[in-house]
Design a protein around this motif. Structure first.
Motif, PDB file in Angstrom:
ATOM      1  N   UNK A   1       0.867  -1.173   0.000  1.00  0.00           N
ATOM      2  CA  UNK A   1       0.000   0.000   0.000  1.00  0.00           C
ATOM      3  C   UNK A   1       0.905   1.225   0.000  1.00  0.00           C
ATOM      4  N   UNK A   2       0.300   2.397  -0.101  1.00  0.00           N
ATOM      5  CA  UNK A   2       1.096   3.617  -0.155  1.00  0.00           C
ATOM      6  C   UNK A   2       1.552   4.034   1.238  1.00  0.00           C
TER       7      UNK A   2
ATOM      8  N   UNK B   1      -1.450   7.829   7.643  1.00  0.00           N
ATOM      9  CA  UNK B   1      -2.786   8.297   8.022  1.00  0.00           C
ATOM     10  C   UNK B   1      -3.362   7.460   9.163  1.00  0.00           C
ATOM     11  N   UNK B   2      -3.339   6.114   9.026  1.00  0.00           N
ATOM     12  CA  UNK B   2      -3.984   5.279  10.034  1.00  0.00           C
ATOM     13  C   UNK B   2      -3.128   5.145  11.288  1.00  0.00           C
ATOM     14  N   UNK B   3      -1.828   5.293  11.142  1.00  0.00           N
ATOM     15  CA  UNK B   3      -0.975   5.341  12.325  1.00  0.00           C
ATOM     16  C   UNK B   3      -1.324   6.564  13.168  1.00  0.00           C
TER      17      UNK B   3
ATOM     18  N   UNK C   1     -11.024   3.502  18.038  1.00  0.00           N
ATOM     19  CA  UNK C   1     -12.108   4.238  17.376  1.00  0.00           C
ATOM     20  C   UNK C   1     -11.610   4.931  16.107  1.00  0.00           C
ATOM     21  N   UNK C   2     -10.323   5.254  16.055  1.00  0.00           N
ATOM     22  CA  UNK C   2      -9.789   5.948  14.894  1.00  0.00           C
ATOM     23  C   UNK C   2      -9.705   5.099  13.647  1.00  0.00           C
ATOM     24  N   UNK C   3      -9.856   3.772  13.797  1.00  0.00           N
ATOM     25  CA  UNK C   3      -9.778   2.892  12.629  1.00  0.00           C
ATOM     26  C   UNK C   3     -11.076   2.865  11.820  1.00  0.00           C
ATOM     27  N   UNK C   4     -12.127   3.356  12.407  1.00  0.00           N
ATOM     28  CA  UNK C   4     -13.421   3.329  11.720  1.00  0.00           C
ATOM     29  C   UNK C   4     -13.652   4.641  10.973  1.00  0.00           C
ATOM     30  N   UNK C   5     -14.407   4.549   9.892  1.00  0.00           N
ATOM     31  CA  UNK C   5     -14.674   5.724   9.070  1.00  0.00           C
ATOM     32  C   UNK C   5     -15.516   6.737   9.829  1.00  0.00           C
ATOM     33  N   UNK C   6     -15.211   7.993   9.619  1.00  0.00           N
ATOM     34  CA  UNK C   6     -16.004   9.057  10.216  1.00  0.00           C
ATOM     35  C   UNK C   6     -17.305   9.241   9.434  1.00  0.00           C
ATOM     36  N   UNK C   7     -18.330   9.779  10.095  1.00  0.00           N
ATOM     37  CA  UNK C   7     -19.599  10.000   9.392  1.00  0.00           C
ATOM     38  C   UNK C   7     -19.406  10.893   8.165  1.00  0.00           C
TER      39      UNK C   7
END
Length: 363
Positions: A56-57, A63-65, A74-80
């Motif tokens: 992956x890039x 970003x996910x780190x 909670x940060x691993x899930x998509x925001x609304x």
């Protein structure tokens, strides 16, 4: 020079959840990938190395780190995202979750999506989304048995220590018997696998007797010493110990991990052990057969060689078992124990606490 990355440290609970998300079949693949990113980052690899391994890039890893460091799991899930306004209020969601956890329908032991939808006056797909969001699965149930062994802690530490740090000049064997293996013959011939159609077999069968497999799994090599007997008394167990004594090199100690079955502690076996001081017995806690790795090998035997076969006699059944033992020993693969004793005991403690809390609420 690049800015130094903040050290990424996870708790045991977070690690268990990340591993679960990365392996669970029903997890969305995007979430599973993010969990794998965080798990790899905890090993000390930089973003570039993680990106190369996962193909992956590098900005994706960064970003996910960063999201995990800021918001944890909670940060691993998509925001609304922007879109149509919600049709279901927070109050309705709360009612669904509360009803799922604290009540049951009058005509059943648990809620279904349709019964909950009817009760709440919403669609069943809405119930599905709510349950998925809160990871509720009322249709599923699992069994458990907490050990009451007063020596639970030292026994777990002893056996896990043998797995993860075995003694020098010694062999560690997981020993048990798989008793009452039935020779079952299907009343009608099996219908073989065909394109578009699975293998089929009749549900009824004829019994032709039983046999018992005594097995000793070498935790280091994965090889198995197997012996078949028609009975499983202390006499047969002592005879199997003699077989182990003959098969294992005489210049090493033998550490035997087994359960608390009566034959393993009988006077006959106790006298034999006194005559063979190189044998050291290690008993699993009560109701803790999962600590014995040979049980995992028994599961493979059942799944691969016994469950779907048809045997017309005990002799035919025993031939199939011997064949499986021989083939597995041609290219043995040991089972690798990964959980430390502290991790196991912590998990048991958390589960026991949840059980006590639930019992307290019921009472």
């Amino acid at each position: 020079m690049a800015r130094p990355k903040a050290e990424l440290v996870v708790t045991d609970e977070e690690r268990d959840e990340l591993i679960s998300l990365s392996r669970r079949h029903r997890t969305a693949q995007a979430i599973a990938l993010r969990a794998r990113i965080i798990l790899m980052c905890t090993t000390g690899l930089d973003n570039k190395a993680v990106a190369a391994v996962l193909r992956i890039s590098q900005p994706t890893v960064g970003k996910w780190r960063s999201r995990f460091l800021a918001e944890r799991l909670d940060g691993l899930y998509d925001e609304p995202r922007p879109g149509a306004q919600r049709q279901i209020s927070d109050a309705t969601v709360e009612r669904v979750v509360t009803a799922t956890l604290e009540s049951a329908p009058r005509d059943a032991t648990h809620w279904s999506t349709r019964s909950m939808a009817k009760e709440m006056g919403i669609g069943k797909t809405a119930v599905q989304r709510i349950w998925r969001a809160f990871r509720l699965q009322p249709h599923r149930t699992e069994t458990f048995k907490l050990s009451k062994d007063p020596l639970l802690v030292p026994k777990i530490r002893d056996i896990v220590g043998l797995y993860m740090n075995p003694p020098d000049h010694a062999v560690v064997l997981c020993v048990d018997e798989k008793s009452q293996i039935q020779a079952l013959e299907r009343t009608q011939p099996l219908l073989p696998l065909r394109p578009g159609s699975p293998e089929r077999r009749s549900h009824d069968y004829t019994r032709h007797g039983t046999t018992t497999l005594f097995a000793a799994l070498d935790t280091k090599t994965g090889e198995v010493i197997g012996e078949l007997r028609r009975r499983h008394r202390a006499t047969e167990f002592k005879a199997f110990l003699n077989t182990i004594d003959e098969r294992v090199s005489a210049d090493v100690d033998v550490h035997v991990i087994c359960d608390n079955y009566g034959t393993h502690k009988s006077p006959v076996v106790a006298r034999w052990l006194k005559q063979h001081p190189r044998f050291h017995m290690h008993f699993t806690p009560t109701y803790s057969s999962w600590l014995n790795l040979v049980e995992r090998w028994f599961a493979d035997l059942t799944e691969k060689a016994l469950r779907r076969d048809s045997h017309r006699s005990v002799r035919e059944l025993e031939a199939a078992i011997r064949r499986y033992v021989d083939v597995s020993n041609e290219c043995p693969k040991p089972f690798v124990w990964t959980k430390t004793a502290d991790q196991i005991l912590a998990k048991i403690g958390r589960f026991a606490q949840l059980t006590l809390e639930a019992h307290g609420e019921d009472s």
